[in-house]
Design a protein around this motif. Structure first.
Motif, PDB file in Angstrom:
ATOM      1  N   PHE A   1      11.821   4.338   6.349  1.00  0.00           N
ATOM      2  CA  PHE A   1      10.628   4.849   5.668  1.00  0.00           C
ATOM      3  C   PHE A   1       9.988   3.790   4.787  1.00  0.00           C
ATOM      4  CE2 PHE A   1      13.709   5.565   2.327  1.00  0.00           C
ATOM      5  CZ  PHE A   1      12.981   5.447   1.157  1.00  0.00           C
ATOM      6  N   LEU A   2      10.803   2.906   4.219  1.00  0.00           N
ATOM      7  CA  LEU A   2      10.264   1.874   3.342  1.00  0.00           C
ATOM      8  C   LEU A   2       9.360   0.915   4.115  1.00  0.00           C
ATOM      9  CD1 LEU A   2      10.152   0.639   0.547  1.00  0.00           C
ATOM     10  CD2 LEU A   2      12.272  -0.580   1.064  1.00  0.00           C
ATOM     11  N   GLY A   3       9.793   0.553   5.300  1.00  0.00           N
ATOM     12  CA  GLY A   3       8.972  -0.319   6.144  1.00  0.00           C
ATOM     13  C   GLY A   3       7.640   0.316   6.483  1.00  0.00           C
ATOM     14  N   GLU A   4       7.650   1.612   6.753  1.00  0.00           N
ATOM     15  CA  GLU A   4       6.413   2.329   7.066  1.00  0.00           C
ATOM     16  C   GLU A   4       5.487   2.365   5.852  1.00  0.00           C
ATOM     17  OE1 GLU A   4       3.458   4.235   9.050  1.00  0.00           O
ATOM     18  OE2 GLU A   4       5.254   3.374   9.953  1.00  0.00           O
ATOM     19  N   MET A   5       6.060   2.544   4.671  1.00  0.00           N
ATOM     20  CA  MET A   5       5.247   2.563   3.458  1.00  0.00           C
ATOM     21  C   MET A   5       4.600   1.199   3.230  1.00  0.00           C
ATOM     22  SD  MET A   5       7.778   4.894   1.111  1.00  0.00           S
ATOM     23  CE  MET A   5       6.833   4.834  -0.403  1.00  0.00           C
ATOM     24  N   LEU A   6       5.367   0.142   3.409  1.00  0.00           N
ATOM     25  CA  LEU A   6       4.820  -1.210   3.259  1.00  0.00           C
ATOM     26  C   LEU A   6       3.760  -1.496   4.315  1.00  0.00           C
ATOM     27  CD1 LEU A   6       8.134  -3.100   2.447  1.00  0.00           C
ATOM     28  CD2 LEU A   6       6.217  -2.698   0.885  1.00  0.00           C
ATOM     29  N   LEU A   7       3.974  -0.981   5.514  1.00  0.00           N
ATOM     30  CA  LEU A   7       2.996  -1.149   6.579  1.00  0.00           C
ATOM     31  C   LEU A   7       1.664  -0.500   6.210  1.00  0.00           C
ATOM     32  CD1 LEU A   7       2.402  -2.122   9.484  1.00  0.00           C
ATOM     33  CD2 LEU A   7       3.253   0.099  10.277  1.00  0.00           C
ATOM     34  N   GLN A   8       1.722   0.662   5.574  1.00  0.00           N
ATOM     35  CA  GLN A   8       0.493   1.335   5.151  1.00  0.00           C
ATOM     36  C   GLN A   8      -0.285   0.483   4.154  1.00  0.00           C
ATOM     37  OE1 GLN A   8      -0.784   4.069   6.601  1.00  0.00           O
ATOM     38  NE2 GLN A   8       1.005   3.856   7.928  1.00  0.00           N
ATOM     39  N   PHE A   9       0.426  -0.149   3.231  1.00  0.00           N
ATOM     40  CA  PHE A   9      -0.237  -1.052   2.280  1.00  0.00           C
ATOM     41  C   PHE A   9      -0.906  -2.216   2.997  1.00  0.00           C
ATOM     42  CE2 PHE A   9       2.482   0.256  -1.560  1.00  0.00           C
ATOM     43  CZ  PHE A   9       1.432   0.944  -2.136  1.00  0.00           C
ATOM     44  N   SER A  10      -0.225  -2.790   3.978  1.00  0.00           N
ATOM     45  CA  SER A  10      -0.796  -3.958   4.667  1.00  0.00           C
ATOM     46  C   SER A  10      -1.976  -3.561   5.556  1.00  0.00           C
ATOM     47  CB  SER A  10       0.270  -4.681   5.487  1.00  0.00           C
ATOM     48  OG  SER A  10       0.700  -3.890   6.574  1.00  0.00           O
ATOM     49  N   GLN A  11      -1.947  -2.368   6.106  1.00  0.00           N
ATOM     50  CA  GLN A  11      -3.031  -1.923   6.982  1.00  0.00           C
ATOM     51  C   GLN A  11      -4.223  -1.355   6.222  1.00  0.00           C
ATOM     52  OE1 GLN A  11      -1.130   0.854   9.661  1.00  0.00           O
ATOM     53  NE2 GLN A  11      -0.481  -0.774  11.049  1.00  0.00           N
ATOM     54  N   GLN A  12      -3.966  -0.893   5.003  1.00  0.00           N
ATOM     55  CA  GLN A  12      -5.024  -0.267   4.209  1.00  0.00           C
ATOM     56  C   GLN A  12      -5.011  -0.855   2.799  1.00  0.00           C
ATOM     57  OE1 GLN A  12      -5.413   4.126   4.945  1.00  0.00           O
ATOM     58  NE2 GLN A  12      -3.385   3.822   5.849  1.00  0.00           N
ATOM     59  N   PRO A  13      -5.611  -2.018   2.618  1.00  0.00           N
ATOM     60  CA  PRO A  13      -5.539  -2.731   1.341  1.00  0.00           C
ATOM     61  C   PRO A  13      -6.094  -1.966   0.143  1.00  0.00           C
ATOM     62  CG  PRO A  13      -6.624  -4.068   3.033  1.00  0.00           C
ATOM     63  CD  PRO A  13      -6.381  -2.728   3.620  1.00  0.00           C
ATOM     64  N   HIS A  14      -6.922  -0.954   0.375  1.00  0.00           N
ATOM     65  CA  HIS A  14      -7.504  -0.188  -0.733  1.00  0.00           C
ATOM     66  C   HIS A  14      -6.511   0.790  -1.366  1.00  0.00           C
ATOM     67  CE1 HIS A  14      -7.858   2.575   2.653  1.00  0.00           C
ATOM     68  NE2 HIS A  14      -7.928   3.547   1.769  1.00  0.00           N
ATOM     69  N   LEU A  15      -5.392   1.043  -0.709  1.00  0.00           N
ATOM     70  CA  LEU A  15      -4.413   1.998  -1.244  1.00  0.00           C
ATOM     71  C   LEU A  15      -3.773   1.466  -2.524  1.00  0.00           C
ATOM     72  CD1 LEU A  15      -2.509   3.154   1.980  1.00  0.00           C
ATOM     73  CD2 LEU A  15      -4.319   4.351   0.738  1.00  0.00           C
ATOM     74  N   GLY A  16      -3.526   2.360  -3.459  1.00  0.00           N
ATOM     75  CA  GLY A  16      -2.854   1.986  -4.700  1.00  0.00           C
ATOM     76  C   GLY A  16      -1.431   2.492  -4.756  1.00  0.00           C
ATOM     77  N   VAL A  17      -1.186   3.635  -4.093  1.00  0.00           N
ATOM     78  CA  VAL A  17       0.142   4.238  -4.090  1.00  0.00           C
ATOM     79  C   VAL A  17       0.378   4.892  -2.730  1.00  0.00           C
ATOM     80  CG1 VAL A  17      -0.605   6.447  -5.060  1.00  0.00           C
ATOM     81  CG2 VAL A  17       1.736   5.705  -5.410  1.00  0.00           C
TER      82      VAL A  17
END
Length: 98
Positions: A1-17
């Motif tokens: 799950f941690l890898g998926e969360m980090l992937l979301q940050f890399s794919q969507q730079p506007h995310l804060g959390v």
């Protein structure tokens, strides 16, 4: 799950959390939290997916009003923007207020 969360940050730079889907330990077929929404007209904070059956739940990547302190990743920039947790809170709703 941690890898998926980090992937979301890399794919969507506007995310804060980012928060994962959180299941009950004693019954991992039932959702404990899918994030939260704040209802300003009533002052209520609701937990999305609360008690829903995992197999029936349609996950969609949605914007949350708050992420539960149980498990989330927050970007440094978001933390600097929002500041630290309010010292007045001891337990419960500190994550909603944040």
């Amino acid at each position: 799950f941690l890898g998926e969360m980090l992937l979301q940050f890399s794919q969507q730079p506007h995310l804060g959390v980012v928060q994962p889907l959180i299941l009950f330990l004693h019954n991992p077929k039932i959702i404990w939290s899918a994030g939260g929404k704040f209802l300003p007209f009533s002052g209520r904070a609701i937990t999305l997916g609360d008690q829903d059956v995992l197999a029936d739940y349609r996950t969609n990547k949605q914007e949350l009003d708050w992420a539960t302190g149980c498990c989330f990743l927050i970007k440094r920039e978001a933390l600097l923007h929002c500041g630290l947790l309010n010292d007045s809170y001891f337990t419960y709703f500190e994550d909603v207020e944040w």
